[in-house]
Design a protein around this motif. Structure first.
Motif, mmCIF file in Angstrom:
data_model
loop_
_atom_site.group_PDB
_atom_site.id
_atom_site.type_symbol
_atom_site.label_atom_id
_atom_site.label_comp_id
_atom_site.label_asym_id
_atom_site.label_seq_id
_atom_site.Cartn_x
_atom_site.Cartn_y
_atom_site.Cartn_z
ATOM 1 N N LEU A 13 42.265 49.337 -15.488
ATOM 2 C CA LEU A 13 41.409 50.513 -15.410
ATOM 3 C C LEU A 13 41.833 51.598 -16.387
ATOM 4 C CD1 LEU A 13 40.929 50.869 -11.565
ATOM 5 C CD2 LEU A 13 39.426 49.809 -13.247
ATOM 6 N N ALA A 72 41.683 55.054 -12.654
ATOM 7 C CA ALA A 72 40.351 55.249 -12.060
ATOM 8 C C ALA A 72 39.999 56.737 -12.051
ATOM 9 C CB ALA A 72 40.329 54.699 -10.640
ATOM 10 N N VAL A 73 38.697 56.995 -12.096
ATOM 11 C CA VAL A 73 38.206 58.375 -11.987
ATOM 12 C C VAL A 73 36.967 58.343 -11.096
ATOM 13 C CG1 VAL A 73 37.266 60.373 -13.224
ATOM 14 C CG2 VAL A 73 39.056 59.010 -14.289
ATOM 15 N N CYS A 74 36.837 59.336 -10.230
ATOM 16 C CA CYS A 74 35.689 59.395 -9.314
ATOM 17 C C CYS A 74 34.548 60.173 -9.972
ATOM 18 C CB CYS A 74 36.125 60.021 -7.996
ATOM 19 S SG CYS A 74 36.258 61.807 -8.048
ATOM 20 N N PRO A 75 33.391 60.287 -9.321
ATOM 21 C CA PRO A 75 32.272 60.980 -9.970
ATOM 22 C C PRO A 75 32.581 62.431 -10.319
ATOM 23 C CG PRO A 75 31.785 60.544 -7.657
ATOM 24 C CD PRO A 75 32.992 59.753 -8.018
ATOM 25 N N HIS A 78 34.386 62.769 -13.640
ATOM 26 C CA HIS A 78 33.544 62.563 -14.821
ATOM 27 C C HIS A 78 32.610 63.736 -15.088
ATOM 28 C CE1 HIS A 78 34.687 58.595 -16.158
ATOM 29 N NE2 HIS A 78 34.691 58.166 -14.910
ATOM 30 N N ILE A 199 37.998 56.748 2.228
ATOM 31 C CA ILE A 199 37.356 56.536 0.933
ATOM 32 C C ILE A 199 37.105 57.853 0.202
ATOM 33 C CG2 ILE A 199 35.250 55.729 -0.189
ATOM 34 C CD1 ILE A 199 35.176 53.448 1.825
ATOM 35 N N PRO A 203 38.813 59.161 -3.744
ATOM 36 C CA PRO A 203 38.336 57.793 -3.994
ATOM 37 C C PRO A 203 39.063 57.077 -5.129
ATOM 38 C CG PRO A 203 36.624 59.427 -4.517
ATOM 39 C CD PRO A 203 37.749 60.167 -3.897
ATOM 40 N N ARG A 209 41.923 51.533 -2.084
ATOM 41 C CA ARG A 209 42.565 50.273 -2.503
ATOM 42 C C ARG A 209 43.354 49.666 -1.348
ATOM 43 N NH1 ARG A 209 42.768 52.855 -7.889
ATOM 44 N NH2 ARG A 209 44.570 54.085 -7.315
ATOM 45 N N LYS A 625 31.728 62.507 -0.864
ATOM 46 C CA LYS A 625 32.042 61.660 -2.009
ATOM 47 C C LYS A 625 31.896 62.411 -3.324
ATOM 48 C CE LYS A 625 27.301 60.069 -1.635
ATOM 49 N NZ LYS A 625 26.430 59.064 -1.086
ATOM 50 N N CYS B 14 32.903 47.481 -3.319
ATOM 51 C CA CYS B 14 32.336 48.799 -3.623
ATOM 52 C C CYS B 14 32.546 49.751 -2.448
ATOM 53 C CB CYS B 14 30.848 48.674 -3.939
ATOM 54 S SG CYS B 14 30.047 50.285 -4.177
ATOM 55 N N ILE B 15 33.077 50.926 -2.745
ATOM 56 C CA ILE B 15 33.336 51.923 -1.705
ATOM 57 C C ILE B 15 32.297 53.044 -1.738
ATOM 58 C CG2 ILE B 15 35.798 51.440 -1.506
ATOM 59 C CD1 ILE B 15 36.222 53.866 -3.445
ATOM 60 N N GLN B 16 31.274 52.894 -2.547
ATOM 61 C CA GLN B 16 30.195 53.881 -2.661
ATOM 62 C C GLN B 16 30.696 55.256 -3.107
ATOM 63 O OE1 GLN B 16 27.345 53.750 0.614
ATOM 64 N NE2 GLN B 16 28.228 51.837 1.302
ATOM 65 N N CYS B 17 31.595 55.275 -4.080
ATOM 66 C CA CYS B 17 32.093 56.561 -4.573
ATOM 67 C C CYS B 17 31.203 57.107 -5.682
ATOM 68 C CB CYS B 17 33.540 56.452 -5.046
ATOM 69 S SG CYS B 17 33.765 55.726 -6.685
ATOM 70 N N HIS B 18 30.391 56.250 -6.289
ATOM 71 C CA HIS B 18 29.461 56.634 -7.354
ATOM 72 C C HIS B 18 30.155 57.019 -8.667
ATOM 73 C CE1 HIS B 18 25.964 56.823 -4.512
ATOM 74 N NE2 HIS B 18 26.949 57.025 -3.675
ATOM 75 N N GLY B 19 31.416 56.654 -8.797
ATOM 76 C CA GLY B 19 32.146 56.943 -10.034
ATOM 77 C C GLY B 19 31.486 56.288 -11.237
ATOM 78 N N GLU B 21 28.402 55.558 -11.680
ATOM 79 C CA GLU B 21 27.136 56.213 -11.970
ATOM 80 C C GLU B 21 27.328 57.440 -12.864
ATOM 81 O OE1 GLU B 21 25.204 56.241 -8.085
ATOM 82 O OE2 GLU B 21 23.854 57.762 -8.874
ATOM 83 N N VAL B 22 28.293 58.276 -12.491
ATOM 84 C CA VAL B 22 28.493 59.505 -13.248
ATOM 85 C C VAL B 22 29.258 59.219 -14.545
ATOM 86 C CG1 VAL B 22 29.388 61.866 -13.178
ATOM 87 C CG2 VAL B 22 28.330 60.881 -11.148
ATOM 88 N N CYS B 138 36.050 52.233 -12.175
ATOM 89 C CA CYS B 138 35.874 51.833 -10.767
ATOM 90 C C CYS B 138 37.216 51.655 -10.058
ATOM 91 C CB CYS B 138 35.073 50.536 -10.681
ATOM 92 S SG CYS B 138 34.904 49.968 -8.979
ATOM 93 N N PRO B 139 37.500 52.498 -9.040
ATOM 94 C CA PRO B 139 38.820 52.490 -8.392
ATOM 95 C C PRO B 139 39.152 51.157 -7.730
ATOM 96 C CG PRO B 139 37.538 54.402 -7.677
ATOM 97 C CD PRO B 139 36.606 53.509 -8.444
#
Lengths: 746, 151
Positions: A13, A72-75, A78, A199, A203, A209, A625, B14-19, B21-22, B138-139
């Motif tokens: 990642l 990893a990076v969450c939404p 970003h 979660i 995340p 994980r 989230k 998938c944990i539905q974090c939407h990472g 997507e963004v 994706c984590p």
């Protein structure tokens, strides 16, 4: 338009530092290794590479070298550039020129703003005493130490901690078993996620994980919460309890393990105090009794209690969900007792004591605790924990909401200045209506933030500060890694960092000596002493320094059970050197020695007379989230994920009321009403509705307006009782986030 | 070097974090209101056995794309060598026939009215099979880049 860029990675990642440099060069950009700031700045942020084109922050990629996010990076991470360049950013200091609440401000300089605050604090200190100042603590932030330092030098103990997050669990665990143990999930055959969101709480970090690894190993997962969020989809057993009834569930589980003798007898005899008294006391809490309160079938309570007690490697990951009820202390310590008497404490795969995981030293503490006095303790305006138990691990603290209450009641005295750094009282704590009344009455209100805030209109002075992406400091040292923050772009306005704000204010107050004469680098150097390096030297390590880990040891009872508490007396947490099943410290201070059940201020079983008018239970989600607390609704890429405040409602409950999915609905409690959208949620208790907290902010780019802060808006915090007799845990403050409501089509 | 690759979605990871997507939106400057990749939720089972599971909405780069067959101006092309379906937005007339043809509702239309969708960052990576931002962020590695030849 699409810009030409190449994005490469070496198989795992995120990017390595080398790859990040290559990518930046390829795109004609600069890259800066730093920390994400979208959840904070917290002391445990995700490492990221920030890309800059022509002086503009464009993109983020995960830092593979960073131990907590591993690339990893969450939404949220970003979307950082949109947050930094938001039209909601504050660009220069301002003072109020209209009346409170009117929202009229005039631009002033940084120095003038600091000067006005310092003059006010000096004169108030003389007139009302230093304790008339309260500074609110937003959450776990890297600048909290500066807040504490400033308060202590000034002479006020009023550090305004939320009363609903982390310290509540910390307190009840520490005064029961002298540690806040960690669920050793990677070694467990059974994991109970209780009131926990594994979660959304980070995340990109290890939580999800670990959850997936538990599943992969074939270990069992139990989820305890009112609605089936994504983590429940991974669970083998779900206990859908009513919000705020965790204590009843925990007491019933104790009832099962005690009566069926599913306990570790040797441990109980050797290391527990008061087991026989618990045995007698717990008889009034059988699972059949708990079923009526929690809504969880008695058979399920038996099943999970037995499963937990008889699984050797079983852990409980107790989350923030249990910290929002007037029975919070009792639910937490009941769980602590459950862990202990079933033999799961500090054993492999159980709940293990916190101990240094690596050889990394701790940065120097700058909070000046050695200056704490009994006189300061006695001046706490609204002790978050009773004075007998102050200071606790984070130092002296007053409860955030009760600080505002004191402004209205003058009891025990009136706070004159509130500084709110990165926090918004109207949406961050309960009792929003009273908070606004208090803000109107408050003598002097200072907001320190990066964007406009929910209650900015009541501020006397507005101090804008850098986002962490515009700051060259501080450093973060946690989880076995130390790394300096690096500046991604130049500040976009006339402001400095929040750390510099406290230094500048300290100097202006005449506290130069204690504030490094205003030199932030000296402040960093001081804190780095235990590392044997200066801040300039640390800066040379682009992706930080990672320290060797220490293997875990188990059954450290002798050592841990004699731990000293942080009280001025230094008395140990556990007076008998054993698990305080029967808590003599609580008893001496006038509280229940054994865990008991206490109803929320409004509930189906506690206030049946309200059910006709308000037949549903309302509570809220603490974690999301894509948003951080009451923030980031102004970030378009995040707002697109969740454009409207929605109430999770079971389709049967909705359709019985003529409500369709996505309809606007009115949610009314005895204390206020919201207008939000209905979201059909087949995985929620049909007698319960839930919503995310923190809705107020609009999003200009998407044409979405702010919501009203009170009635008619979407701010769930105005919906709850703040009755001093009913809404708070009597010992750890914990505020109720449960009430009864009716939902109807708008 | 690989010739063909694909992005695999592993639903149970998938944990539905939407990472993803963004990451996609910010790295590719995707305009507001348009999604090349989107995580949606569907519910299974009746309470209390109900659970929500993620589904991934993104172009599946079909072997025989219905959108390409339907396009009246030949703006959509299957690049057989790489396996990706590419849109020539300069050629596209914005008639949305592709949207009607696609069984997955993938084609997206923004302010300029032309069709846009996930292209695996094909041009961004000069056609090389290296991981796009949705995959690397994706984590829990629910998105995986697969190659036909293997690494």
């Amino acid at each position: 338009m699409i810009t030409k860029r190449r994005y490469s990675s070496s198989g795992t990642l995120g990017l390595t530092w080398k790859e990040a440099i290559a990518l930046a060069q390829n795109n004609g950009e600069q890259v800066v290794p730093t920390f994400c700031a979208m959840c904070g700045p917290t002391p445990l942020s995700c490492g990221v590479y920030a890309f800059v084109k022509d002086g503009r922050f464009t993109n983020v990629a995960g830092m593979q070298e960073s131990p907590n996010n591993k690339g990893a990076v969450c939404p949220k991470g970003h979307a950082a550039p949109q947050w930094v360049y938001s039209p909601d950013r504050l660009k220069y200091p301002m003072k109020r020129v209209g009346s409170k609440g009117e929202g009229k401000f005039a631009r002033i300089s940084w120095d003038e703003a600091i000067g006005i605050i310092a003059d006010t604090l000096k004169s108030q200190k003389e007139k009302y005493g230093p304790e008339s100042l309260a500074i609110l603590a937003p959450a776990m932030r890297t600048y909290n130490a500066y807040i504490k330092r400033f308060l202590t030098v000034h002479g006020s103990p009023n550090y305004g901690h939320s009363g609903i997050c982390a310290l509540q669990r910390g307190f009840s665990f520490m005064y029961t078993i002298a540690d806040w143990p960690v669920a050793e999930i990677d070694q467990s055959d059974l994991v109970i996620y209780w009131g926990r969101q594994p979660i959304f709480s980070g995340p990109a970090m290890d939580g999800p994980r670990l959850l997936l690894k538990v599943k992969e190993r074939g270990a069992k997962i139990v989820a305890i919460k009112p609605s089936a969020e994504p983590d429940v989809g991974k669970a083998d057993i779900w206990l859908p309890l009513r919000p705020g009834t965790d204590a009843a569930l925990a007491l019933a589980m104790l009832h099962v393990v005690v009566n069926e003798e599913l306990i570790d007898k040797e441990f109980v005899e050797k290391w527990c105090y008061g087991y026989e008294l618990l045995k007698e006391h717990i008889q009034k809490y059988p699972p059949a009794w708990a079923e009526k309160i929690t809504g969880v079938a008695a058979e399920q309570i038996y099943e999970v209690a037995r499963l937990y007690a008889t699984t050797k490697r079983a852990s409980i990951d107790l989350g923030n969900g249990v910290e929002h009820a007037p029975s919070a202390n009792d639910s937490i310590r009941a769980v602590a007792i459950l862990i202990a008497i079933t033999g799961h404490l500090d054993r492999p795969g159980g709940n293990v004591f916190r101990s240094p995981e690596t050889v990394m030293p701790m940065p120097m503490d700058i909070t000046l605790r050695d200056r704490y006095t009994e006189e300061m303790r006695d001046k706490l305006v609204a002790p978050e924990f009773p004075k007998e138990f102050q200071p606790f691990v984070e130092g002296f603290s007053s409860a955030y909401y009760r600080i505002f209450d004191s402004i209205l009641t003058g009891n025990p005295y009136q706070i004159r200045t509130v500084i709110a750094p990165g926090t918004q009282p109207v949406t961050s704590t309960r009792g929003s209506k009273r908070v606004i009344e208090a803000l109107k009455k408050l003598d002097f209100y200072v907001i320190v933030d990066v964007t406009r805030t929910a209650d900015m209109d009541y501020a006397d002075i507005v101090i804008p500060v850098t986002t962490p992406y515009e700051s060259e400091h501080p450093f973060e040292a946690i989880g076995g890694r130390i790394m300096a923050r690096n500046k991604v772009i130049e500040p976009l306005g006339d402001y400095k960092s929040i750390y510099e704000f406290f230094l500048d204010l300290g100097v202006k107050m005449g506290y130069d000596q204690d504030f490094w004469h205003g030199n932030i680098i000296k402040a960093m150097d001081d804190q780095l002493q235990p590392f044997g390096m200066t801040f300039a030297e640390l800066k040379k390590y682009s992706t930080g320094i990672i320290y060797e880990s220490i293997p875990r040891t188990y059954e450290n009872y002798q050592k841990v059970f004699t731990r000293k508490s942080p009280r001025l007396s230094g008395a140990p947490f556990l007076p008998h050197g054993k698990v305080e099943i029967y808590n003599t410290s609580f008893e001496e201070a006038g509280y229940n020695p054994l865990p008991e059940w206490r109803e929320p201020p409004e509930s189906l079983t506690g206030t049946p007379d309200l059910i006709e008018k308000y037949p549903l239970v309302l509570s809220d989600y603490h974690t999301s989230k894509n948003y951080t607390a009451s923030w980031e609704r102004n970030v378009p890429y995040l707002r697109e994920l969740q454009p409207y405040p929605t109430i999770h409602i079971h389709p049967d409950t909705a359709m019985g009321r003529g409500i369709n999915n996505n309809d606007w609905v009115i949610v009314e409690s005895p204390h206020g009403w919201m207008k939000v959208k209905a979201e059909f949620y087949p995985g929620i208790r049909p007698d319960t509705v839930m919503i995310l907290h923190g809705w107020w902010q609009g999003c200009q780019e998407l044409g979405l307006k702010d919501f009203p802060l009170l009635d008619g808006g979407a701010n769930v915090n105005m919906m709850y009782s703040v009755d001093p007799e009913k809404a708070f845990d009597p010992i750890i403050t914990a505020m109720s986030s449960q009430t009864l409501v009716q939902v109807r089509k708008a | 070097m690989f010739e063909k690759y694909s992005i695999l979605f592993i639903q149970e990871n998938c944990i539905q974090c939407h990472g993803c997507e963004v990451a996609c939106k910010n790295w590719r400057n995707v305009e507001l209101g348009v999604n090349w990749r989107k995580v949606d939720t569907i519910w299974q089972g009746k309470y209390p056995d109900s659970k929500n599971v993620p589904i991934m909405m993104a172009c599946r780069q079909c072997a025989d794309p219905a959108c390409a067959a339907a396009c009246p101006v030949g703006a959509i092309e299957k690049n057989d060598a790489a396996g990706v379906v590419l849109v020539n937005r300069g050629k596209c007339i914005g008639c949305k026939v592709c949207f009607e043809a696609c069984p997955y509702d993938v084609p997206q239309f923004g302010v300029d009215g032309t069709m846009q969708k996930c292209d695996w960052c094909f041009h961004e990576t000069n056609g090389n099979p290296i991981k796009p931002p949705c995959v690397t962020t994706c984590p829990t590695q629910a998105l995986i880049l697969l190659s036909e030849k293997g690494e």
